[in-house]
Design an enzyme around this catalytic site. Structure first.
Site, short mmCIF file in Angstrom:
data_model
loop_
_atom_site.label_atom_id
_atom_site.label_comp_id
_atom_site.label_asym_id
_atom_site.label_seq_id
_atom_site.Cartn_x
_atom_site.Cartn_y
_atom_site.Cartn_z
N LYS A 289 43.34 65.13 -22.47
CA LYS A 289 42.20 65.46 -20.87
C LYS A 289 42.93 64.19 -20.06
CE LYS A 289 39.73 62.12 -22.20
NZ LYS A 289 39.29 60.55 -21.32
N ALA B 116 45.09 56.74 -29.10
CA ALA B 116 44.24 55.83 -29.03
C ALA B 116 44.80 54.90 -27.33
CB ALA B 116 44.45 54.24 -29.88
N ALA C 11 41.67 61.14 -24.98
CA ALA C 11 41.17 62.08 -25.84
C ALA C 11 41.70 62.65 -27.39
CB ALA C 11 40.24 63.85 -24.89
N GLY C 12 43.39 62.16 -27.52
CA GLY C 12 43.91 62.84 -28.26
C GLY C 12 43.56 63.08 -29.62
N GLY C 13 42.94 62.29 -30.55
CA GLY C 13 41.71 62.63 -31.41
C GLY C 13 41.15 63.57 -31.50
N ASP D 158 33.87 63.45 -26.51
CA ASP D 158 35.07 64.48 -25.55
C ASP D 158 34.92 65.74 -26.40
OD1 ASP D 158 35.13 62.67 -23.72
OD2 ASP D 158 37.13 61.33 -24.05
O1 C5P Z 1 31.97 59.42 -29.11
P1 C5P Z 1 32.62 59.03 -29.11
O2 C5P Z 1 32.79 58.49 -30.99
O3 C5P Z 1 34.34 59.35 -28.54
O4 C5P Z 1 32.36 56.96 -28.80
C1 C5P Z 1 33.31 56.21 -29.19
C2 C5P Z 1 32.33 55.26 -28.74
O5 C5P Z 1 32.73 54.93 -27.30
C3 C5P Z 1 31.28 55.03 -29.50
O6 C5P Z 1 31.76 54.31 -30.46
C4 C5P Z 1 30.85 53.92 -27.91
O7 C5P Z 1 31.11 52.74 -28.35
C5 C5P Z 1 31.88 54.88 -27.19
N1 C5P Z 1 30.73 55.39 -26.38
C6 C5P Z 1 29.51 55.19 -25.42
N2 C5P Z 1 28.35 56.52 -24.78
C7 C5P Z 1 29.20 57.41 -24.72
C8 C5P Z 1 30.84 57.71 -25.39
C9 C5P Z 1 31.49 56.94 -26.04
O8 C5P Z 1 29.00 54.06 -25.22
N3 C5P Z 1 28.73 58.30 -23.83
#
Ligand code: C5P
Length: 319
Positions: free
Chosen positions: A11, A101, A105-107, A141
């Site tokens: 994405k 990374a 949103a690959g992972g 995501d």
């Molecule tokens: O949800 P996900 O594990 O992909 O998010 C990775 C990191 O991105 C979270 O640990 C957080 O630090 C940050 N994040 C955030 N607010 C969001 C989505 C992600 O602070 N809405």
């Protein structure tokens, strides 16, 4: 034995706005997400033992519990112990094409494919929203990656409102192979630097989050107006990533100088994308930017907007 091969698209974020803090420690976001046809392939099959095996052809991708795809399989095993007992564990093979990374949103999309694949292997018949609820436990995501296409994402990123499919837009993507950005770092740094201007009262947060639905970018999208869309791209996280990594800004400017409709960093970066109206223009920009020799490890891809999330491409059932 059952096995499935699935396609898991990346994405990009056409809009990413950070509104405030959430009680769960995450950020309240207003985003517009778009699937593109740069995709991983995930092969998944049931095995007779109760293990999870994960293989990947990319040397930097972990093949253990630290991989979100592995955790997706564990989650399914916890949630559906009867099916797990009946069908056994799974062997998952990730064929990575999406850079890691990278803000694409690959992972998350690999984890989404594992949820969809195990639902099929175990004959669970879960609905899309049930799969998305499970996905939200894995990452913000993942729910979007399951459905894919074009959508507004609010809350943590898991509250989705579909938008009409965008026709015939292409992207050139660029990423320096040696440069990766951790999503958590980008959000934490943003909070440190700009947290004092966050919206704090719940009502204003709700108003701001709903504003994206009637905003100019969504209007341009309803009109399939690629030129306007290019002008209206926005990503708050550029405010922390670009000053730290000036080469990301340099790449964005390089894309822009070659006549892209617009250019922006995706998600927490460091991938930069440029929008174009034709594949010819996308290929042209790719060639021109390649010829600039910005860095030896700069990788470039051309992709198209796509209106699907996780798709099954083949299945085999045998006794
Ligand atoms: O949800 P996900 O594990 O992909 O998010 C990775 C990191 O991105 C979270 O640990 C957080 O630090 C940050 N994040 C955030 N607010 C969001 C989505 C992600 O602070 N809405």
């Amino acid at each position: 034995m059952r096995s499935y091969s699935l396609i898991a698209p990346a994405k990009i974020n056409l809009h990413l706005e950070i509104l405030g803090n959430r009680p769960d420690g995450y950020h309240e976001l207003a985003m517009i997400m778009q699937s593109i046809d740069l995709a991983d392939q995930i092969d998944i099959r049931s095995i007779s033992t109760d293990n999870i095996y994960l293989h990947c052809d990319h040397p930097q991708v972990p093949q253990d519990k630290s991989n979100l795809a592995y955790r997706a399989a564990e989650l399914m095993m916890r949630q559906f112990p009867k099916a797990y007992a009946q069908y056994g564990g799974v062997e998952i093979t990730l064929h990575k094409r999406i850079p890691i990374a990278a803000g694409l949103a690959g992972g998350s999309t690999d984890a989404a494919a594992v949820l969809v694949g195990i639902d099929l292997i175990w004959n669970l018949g879960l609905t899309q929203s049930e799969l998305q609820e499970l996905g939200a436990q894995l990452g913000s995501d993942v729910p979007f990656c399951i459905a894919g296409g074009t959508a507004i994402a609010t809350g943590r990123g898991e509250q989705l409102s579909p938008l009409p499919d965008i026709h015939q837009l292409y992207v050139v993507l660029g990423k320096y192979r040696s440069l990766t950005v951790a999503t958590a770092w980008a959000y934490q740094t943003y909070r440190q630097q700009f947290g004092s201007s966050y919206i704090t009262d719940a009502k204003s947060l709700e108003t701001r989050s709903s504003r994206v639905h009637s905003g100019p970018l969504v209007k341009a999208m309803f009109h399939q107006d690629g030129v306007k869309m290019g002008q209206l791209l926005h990503n708050d996280l550029e405010r922390v990533v670009l000053p730290t990594y000036p080469q990301v800004l340099q790449l964005r400017e390089a894309f822009q100088s070659q006549g892209a409709l617009g250019s922006m960093m995706s998600g927490s970066g460091p991938t930069v994308f440029a929008l174009t109206q034709s594949s010819e223009q996308a290929n042209h920009i790719q060639q021109q930017v390649k010829a600039m020799n910005l860095a030896p490890d700069l990788e470039l891809w051309v992709a198209q907007f796509c209106n699907t999330g996780i798709q099954v491409i083949s299945s085999v059932k045998s006794n």
